[in-house]
Write a protein that holds these residues in place. Structure first.
Motif, PDB file in Angstrom:
ATOM      1  N   ASN A 145       0.826  -1.203   0.000  1.00 14.76           N
ATOM      2  CA  ASN A 145       0.000   0.000   0.000  1.00 14.76           C
ATOM      3  C   ASN A 145       0.861   1.254   0.000  1.00 14.76           C
ATOM      4  O   ASN A 145       0.532   2.254  -0.635  1.00 14.76           O
ATOM      5  CB  ASN A 145      -0.907  -0.010   1.230  1.00 14.76           C
ATOM      6  N   LEU A 146       1.997   1.194   0.706  1.00  9.88           N
ATOM      7  CA  LEU A 146       2.899   2.345   0.763  1.00  9.88           C
ATOM      8  C   LEU A 146       3.427   2.693  -0.614  1.00  9.88           C
ATOM      9  O   LEU A 146       3.401   3.855  -1.037  1.00  9.88           O
ATOM     10  CB  LEU A 146       4.054   2.057   1.713  1.00  9.88           C
ATOM     11  N   PHE A 147       3.914   1.691  -1.354  1.00  8.60           N
ATOM     12  CA  PHE A 147       4.464   1.954  -2.687  1.00  8.60           C
ATOM     13  C   PHE A 147       3.380   2.448  -3.642  1.00  8.60           C
ATOM     14  O   PHE A 147       3.641   3.302  -4.499  1.00  8.60           O
ATOM     15  CB  PHE A 147       5.123   0.691  -3.236  1.00  8.60           C
ATOM     16  N   PHE A 148       2.171   1.922  -3.473  1.00  8.39           N
ATOM     17  CA  PHE A 148       1.060   2.399  -4.294  1.00  8.39           C
ATOM     18  C   PHE A 148       0.771   3.866  -4.001  1.00  8.39           C
ATOM     19  O   PHE A 148       0.583   4.681  -4.913  1.00  8.39           O
ATOM     20  CB  PHE A 148      -0.191   1.559  -4.029  1.00  8.39           C
ATOM     21  N   ARG A 149       0.777   4.223  -2.704  1.00  5.83           N
ATOM     22  CA  ARG A 149       0.499   5.591  -2.316  1.00  5.83           C
ATOM     23  C   ARG A 149       1.604   6.546  -2.769  1.00  5.83           C
ATOM     24  O   ARG A 149       1.337   7.691  -3.121  1.00  5.83           O
ATOM     25  CB  ARG A 149       0.323   5.674  -0.786  1.00  5.83           C
ATOM     26  N   ILE A 150       2.848   6.056  -2.763  1.00  2.34           N
ATOM     27  CA  ILE A 150       3.951   6.877  -3.265  1.00  2.34           C
ATOM     28  C   ILE A 150       3.740   7.174  -4.748  1.00  2.34           C
ATOM     29  O   ILE A 150       3.937   8.302  -5.217  1.00  2.34           O
ATOM     30  CB  ILE A 150       5.310   6.187  -3.038  1.00  2.34           C
ATOM     31  N   GLY A 151       3.323   6.149  -5.490  1.00  2.00           N
ATOM     32  CA  GLY A 151       3.035   6.347  -6.911  1.00  2.00           C
ATOM     33  C   GLY A 151       1.932   7.363  -7.128  1.00  2.00           C
ATOM     34  O   GLY A 151       2.024   8.225  -8.018  1.00  2.00           O
ATOM     35  N   GLU A 152       0.882   7.275  -6.311  1.00  2.00           N
ATOM     36  CA  GLU A 152      -0.215   8.233  -6.421  1.00  2.00           C
ATOM     37  C   GLU A 152       0.251   9.643  -6.052  1.00  2.00           C
ATOM     38  O   GLU A 152      -0.169  10.631  -6.656  1.00  2.00           O
ATOM     39  CB  GLU A 152      -1.371   7.808  -5.506  1.00  2.00           C
ATOM     40  N   GLU A 153       1.131   9.728  -5.047  1.00  2.00           N
ATOM     41  CA  GLU A 153       1.657  11.019  -4.634  1.00  2.00           C
ATOM     42  C   GLU A 153       2.508  11.637  -5.731  1.00  2.00           C
ATOM     43  O   GLU A 153       2.495  12.860  -5.951  1.00  2.00           O
ATOM     44  CB  GLU A 153       2.477  10.863  -3.348  1.00  2.00           C
ATOM     45  N   TRP A 154       3.270  10.788  -6.446  1.00  2.00           N
ATOM     46  CA  TRP A 154       4.066  11.285  -7.577  1.00  2.00           C
ATOM     47  C   TRP A 154       3.168  11.924  -8.640  1.00  2.00           C
ATOM     48  O   TRP A 154       3.475  12.990  -9.160  1.00  2.00           O
ATOM     49  CB  TRP A 154       4.866  10.142  -8.188  1.00  2.00           C
ATOM     50  N   LYS A 155       2.068  11.245  -8.944  1.00  2.00           N
ATOM     51  CA  LYS A 155       1.154  11.777  -9.962  1.00  2.00           C
ATOM     52  C   LYS A 155       0.576  13.119  -9.522  1.00  2.00           C
ATOM     53  O   LYS A 155       0.510  14.080 -10.296  1.00  2.00           O
ATOM     54  CB  LYS A 155       0.023  10.772 -10.211  1.00  2.00           C
ATOM     55  N   THR A 156       0.137  13.165  -8.255  1.00  2.00           N
ATOM     56  CA  THR A 156      -0.443  14.408  -7.738  1.00  2.00           C
ATOM     57  C   THR A 156       0.589  15.530  -7.710  1.00  2.00           C
ATOM     58  O   THR A 156       0.306  16.668  -8.106  1.00  2.00           O
ATOM     59  CB  THR A 156      -0.990  14.176  -6.314  1.00  2.00           C
ATOM     60  N   THR A 157       1.803  15.200  -7.237  1.00  6.68           N
ATOM     61  CA  THR A 157       2.864  16.209  -7.160  1.00  6.68           C
ATOM     62  C   THR A 157       3.250  16.719  -8.537  1.00  6.68           C
ATOM     63  O   THR A 157       3.534  17.911  -8.710  1.00  6.68           O
ATOM     64  CB  THR A 157       4.103  15.620  -6.455  1.00  6.68           C
ATOM     65  N   PHE A 158       3.264  15.830  -9.521  1.00 10.78           N
ATOM     66  CA  PHE A 158       3.601  16.247 -10.892  1.00 10.78           C
ATOM     67  C   PHE A 158       2.601  17.283 -11.388  1.00 10.78           C
ATOM     68  O   PHE A 158       2.982  18.330 -11.942  1.00 10.78           O
ATOM     69  CB  PHE A 158       3.616  15.040 -11.818  1.00 10.78           C
ATOM     70  N   LEU A 159       1.315  17.027 -11.163  1.00 12.42           N
ATOM     71  CA  LEU A 159       0.288  17.983 -11.593  1.00 12.42           C
ATOM     72  C   LEU A 159       0.392  19.292 -10.814  1.00 12.42           C
ATOM     73  O   LEU A 159       0.269  20.384 -11.387  1.00 12.42           O
ATOM     74  CB  LEU A 159      -1.106  17.366 -11.407  1.00 12.42           C
ATOM     75  N   LEU A 160       0.624  19.183  -9.503  1.00 16.57           N
ATOM     76  CA  LEU A 160       0.767  20.385  -8.681  1.00 16.57           C
ATOM     77  C   LEU A 160       1.973  21.217  -9.113  1.00 16.57           C
ATOM     78  O   LEU A 160       1.903  22.452  -9.174  1.00 16.57           O
ATOM     79  CB  LEU A 160       0.917  19.998  -7.204  1.00 16.57           C
ATOM     80  N   SER A 161       3.086  20.531  -9.405  1.00 19.13           N
ATOM     81  CA  SER A 161       4.304  21.247  -9.792  1.00 19.13           C
ATOM     82  C   SER A 161       4.137  21.946 -11.138  1.00 19.13           C
ATOM     83  O   SER A 161       4.616  23.073 -11.320  1.00 19.13           O
ATOM     84  CB  SER A 161       5.495  20.290  -9.826  1.00 19.13           C
ATOM     85  N   ILE A 162       3.478  21.288 -12.077  1.00 19.03           N
ATOM     86  CA  ILE A 162       3.220  21.920 -13.385  1.00 19.03           C
ATOM     87  C   ILE A 162       2.367  23.174 -13.197  1.00 19.03           C
ATOM     88  O   ILE A 162       2.654  24.240 -13.761  1.00 19.03           O
ATOM     89  CB  ILE A 162       2.520  20.934 -14.337  1.00 19.03           C
ATOM     90  N   ALA A 163       1.289  23.027 -12.389  1.00 19.33           N
ATOM     91  CA  ALA A 163       0.399  24.168 -12.157  1.00 19.33           C
ATOM     92  C   ALA A 163       1.145  25.306 -11.460  1.00 19.33           C
ATOM     93  O   ALA A 163       1.017  26.484 -11.844  1.00 19.33           O
ATOM     94  CB  ALA A 163      -0.796  23.724 -11.312  1.00 19.33           C
ATOM     95  N   ALA A 164       1.942  24.969 -10.433  1.00 24.90           N
ATOM     96  CA  ALA A 164       2.688  25.995  -9.697  1.00 24.90           C
ATOM     97  C   ALA A 164       3.732  26.667 -10.588  1.00 24.90           C
ATOM     98  O   ALA A 164       3.903  27.896 -10.554  1.00 24.90           O
ATOM     99  CB  ALA A 164       3.359  25.378  -8.475  1.00 24.90           C
TER     100      ALA A 164
END
Length: 337
Positions: free
Chosen positions: A239-258
């Motif tokens: 579950n941890l590795f899955f959540r890290i993957g999901e966090e990467w996706k979210t962070t990528f979108l946040l970083s592009i927007a920022a």
């Protein structure tokens, strides 16, 4: 035994052991039972109560898991209880203090927790008793409002139990100040190493605080992910590795927007003098690295036998500041020199 939130919580001794407040007449299921055997047992159980979770024990009465009434009802009758139970139940030990118990319950918004001894044997449950006004006839909306008030009262009691004077508050806050000071000194040293870059494009310095703030913000948000995972009895690595993957996706979108927002706003206020590709790349890269480290940091701290809730924040902020400053000035040196 249940602690009445409205009558007893403010008066009770928070250093009292949970074992002395445990109700040993708790309903439980055996992990070798089939679903059909479990449901028949529940139908014939003499004491009627509103239960949403059932604790699962082995033949030696050791806590093995927990199963929701929803999953129990939807499972095939031939399945074993052990096949559909959650194998990482959250529990407290008999020797734990009441303060520790209500901390856990407040964080997870639970009104009861299983109590085990040092061998893992199930002793019963520790329960926060709600008001008698909560009955079967109450609407779901009203029940949620009442339970919201209950957890607010528990939270106030936790704060009261934690209020041990000025020195206690000082000892909890000083690591953050020391961490921020160390990060500031380290960033100053890095800036000194790249002084020639800043002299060539002094305008780069104007955005350092903003870029640091973005990196710090995303890292603190990501850190809460790991702190939530650590509430489990054992770390669920899949579950941890899955959540890290999901966090990467979210962070990528946040970083592009920022990055887009900062670049456009900077162009509006500062014109074309700023190397926007450097700013854009730094925001994306630093936010991505900071978020990844922030997810892993509490788990590393936990493995080192330190308190993740106290130690993780300063460590994550120090890393985010130093790493972001270095990435920003290093990319600028490559681009401009």
């Amino acid at each position: 035994m249940a602690v009445n939130i409205y009558k007893e919580l403010e008066k009770i001794d928070f250093n009292k052991k949970v074992g002395s407040l445990t109700d040993d007449g708790t309903l439980f299921l055996e992990h070798e039972w089939t679903i059909d055997e479990a449901t028949n047992f529940l139908r014939n159980f003499p004491k009627r109560s509103e239960l949403r979770w059932f604790y699962v024990l082995d033949k030696e009465k050791k806590l093995k898991g927990v199963i929701s009434s929803h999953n129990l009802l939807l499972a095939k009758s031939s399945n074993k209880v052990r096949d559909i139970m959650d194998e990482s139940p959250i529990s407290i030990k008999a020797e734990d203090s009441l303060s520790h118990a209500i901390h856990t319950m407040n964080e997870l918004e639970l009104l009861s927790l299983p109590v085990i001894d040092h061998t893992g044997a199930f002793l019963g449950i520790f329960e926060m008793q709600a008001t008698p006004e909560i009955g079967k006839k109450e609407s779901l909306k009203k029940k949620k409002m009442i339970y919201g008030d209950i957890f607010q009262m528990i939270g106030l009691s936790v704060e009261k139990a934690d209020s041990k004077g000025v020195f206690s508050s000082f000892s909890h806050r000083i690591p953050w100040l020391i961490g921020n000071s160390l990060a500031g000194f380290a960033c100053a040293i890095i800036a000194g190493l790249y002084e020639h870059v800043l002299q060539k494009a002094i305008i780069l310095a104007t955005l350092i605080p903003l870029i640091l703030t973005l990196s710090e913000s995303v890292s603190m948000q990501a850190m809460t992910l790991s702190l939530a995972i650590l509430k489990k009895k054992e770390i669920p690595w899949k579950n941890l590795f899955f959540r890290i993957g999901e966090e990467w996706k979210t962070t990528f979108l946040l970083s592009i927007a920022a990055a887009c927002f900062v670049s456009l706003a900077s162009y509006f206020f500062l014109g074309s003098r700023l190397p926007y590709l450097v700013v854009f790349a730094t925001i994306i890269l630093s936010m991505f690295i900071a978020a990844t480290f922030a997810v892993l940091a509490p788990i590393i701290v936990h493995k080192l036998k330190l308190d993740p809730k106290i130690a993780s924040g300063p460590i994550v902020l120090v890393f985010a500041d130093i790493m972001t400053t270095f990435v920003y000035l290093y990319l600028a040196s490559i681009w401009l020199l």
